[in-house]
Every structure is written in C-alpha cells, then in structure tokens.
Scaffold this active site. Structure first.
Site, PDB file in Angstrom:
ATOM      1  N   SER A  19       0.467  -3.617  -7.774  1.00 54.10           N
ATOM      2  CA  SER A  19       0.088  -2.186  -7.880  1.00 54.10           C
ATOM      3  C   SER A  19       0.820  -1.370  -7.114  1.00 54.10           C
ATOM      4  CB  SER A  19      -1.491  -1.937  -7.709  1.00 54.10           C
ATOM      5  OG  SER A  19      -1.851  -2.523  -6.125  1.00 54.10           O
ATOM      6  N   ASP A 174      -9.060   5.314  -1.956  1.00 56.79           N
ATOM      7  CA  ASP A 174      -9.393   4.004  -2.000  1.00 56.79           C
ATOM      8  C   ASP A 174      -8.972   3.296  -0.455  1.00 56.79           C
ATOM      9  OD1 ASP A 174      -6.913   3.680  -2.398  1.00 56.79           O
ATOM     10  OD2 ASP A 174      -7.027   2.483  -4.186  1.00 56.79           O
ATOM     11  N   HIS A 177      -4.013   2.133  -1.369  1.00 55.00           N
ATOM     12  CA  HIS A 177      -2.933   2.629  -2.224  1.00 55.00           C
ATOM     13  C   HIS A 177      -2.380   3.979  -1.705  1.00 55.00           C
ATOM     14  CE1 HIS A 177      -4.963  -0.215  -5.229  1.00 55.00           C
ATOM     15  NE2 HIS A 177      -3.777  -0.764  -5.354  1.00 55.00           N
TER      16      HIS A 177
END
Length: 204
Positions: A19, A174, A177
């Site tokens: 990611s 979050d 990231h």
C-alpha cells in the site's frame, strides 16, 4: 518514424510493493510513484515509474507478481515489501525465501534492483527481529543490489524530533499511511538512492 532521443533513452522503473507503493488513501498524483517520477524528471532523468504496488500485499504476493512485473521494457526495479508479512507474523525464513525469489527473477531478467528494508518490532522476540532485520542487507549483498534500511525512515526521523507534529503533518488519519506531504518527505530521502539505481542501468 524515428524515436526522439528523449524517448529512446527513457528508463522504466517498476516499483514492486504494498500500500505504501500503491498510494493508499491518496489521489493518483499524490502517491509515491507519481511523486517519485516527478522528482526524478525535475532532476533531468528521462524515466517512467510503473506502479506495481498492491495494498495488503506480502512478499509472497510480490513473488507471485514479479514475473509479469518484469516485462521486457523494465530496466530497474524498486522492491519494498515485508510490512504486511510483519503484520501477519509470517516467519522470517518464509519472507526471506520470497524476497530471494524476487531478486533471483530480477537477476535472470538483467534488471537492477533497489531493495528497501524495514525493521521488525520487538514484540515478536529477539530471534524473530534479528532474522527479519538481517534478511534485507544480507540478500542485497548476496545479489549485489542496492539497499536502503527503510521506506519510512524520513518519517521516523521526523517523528523522533516531534511526534505530535509529525503525525499531524505527514500521516493520514489512520496513523499508518503517509499523506501527500509525507510521501514528498519519503521521496526526498529515497530519490538519491533511486538516482544511484538509475546510474547502474547500462546505457543503450
């Protein structure tokens, strides 16, 4: 039709990752791949960076995908995998075998590699951490590829200096990231290493 010199000399770099490479939570031009490509082009490099990042991917996923990632046009590859292996508690020997397979495929294809490592947390125990942390530099040495310690190193340094400000400035809600500004910080740190990677690619 004769290709222009710029087109003829363009290098293609594949970024194989998870990611963090894929650009999770960001609009397309804010992710790692487009920001890195822009950074390199601003410095005069005729490059195209291919996004081969898949959110949630492990080293096993990267190994499964490396064959079709290494198309004939790819000149170099950034490998940034292992974070999701840690989250799943996958044994380091399995992760190491997968990374070994990825580097072997790159070597067979004649593709230069920048291997991006990371450090395991201490909660898995000292033996796990020692084995996980060592696999990146040891594999890089075995295959003669470039190696950097961490994808998130620049953010870690910022967090050590001022944790609250770094979290608010560089991370998505979050807390895992990076946001666009965080990615820019990562690119500034990794960019020179990618320039070293480019310098290793034989000129046609």
């Amino acid at each position: 039709m004769v290709a222009s010199p710029a087109a003829a000399e363009e290098l293609t770099i594949a970024a194989l990752g998870d990611s963090l490479t894929q650009g999770y939570g960001l609009v397309q031009d804010e992710g790692f791949v487009p920001q890195l490509q822009a950074w390199l082009r601003d410095r005069g490099h005729e490059v195209r960076v291919i996004n081969a990042g898949v959110s949630g991917d492990t080293t096993a996923g990267g190994l499964a995908r490396v064959g079709w990632t290494l198309t004939p046009e790819v000149d170099a590859m950034i490998v940034a995998l292992g974070g999701n292996d840690l989250l799943r508690g996958i044994p380091p020997e399995a992760s190491r075998a997968n990374l070994d397979g990825i580097l072997s495929a790159a070597a067979e294809a004649g593709v230069e590699v920048l291997l991006v490592g990371l450090s395991a947390p201490g909660n898995y125990g000292p033996e796990f951490k020692a084995a996980f942390d060592a696999m990146y530099p040891e594999l890089a040495e075995a295959y003669g590829v470039l190696h950097v310690d961490s994808f998130l190193g620049a953010l870690t340094d910022a967090a050590e200096a001022d944790p609250a400000t770094a979290l608010a400035t560089y991370m998505q809600p979050d807390g895992i990231h990076p946001n666009a500004a965080g990615v820019a910080l990562i690119v500034e740190a990794l960019g020179p290493e990618v320039e070293r990677l480019i310098a290793r690619v034989p000129q046609s």
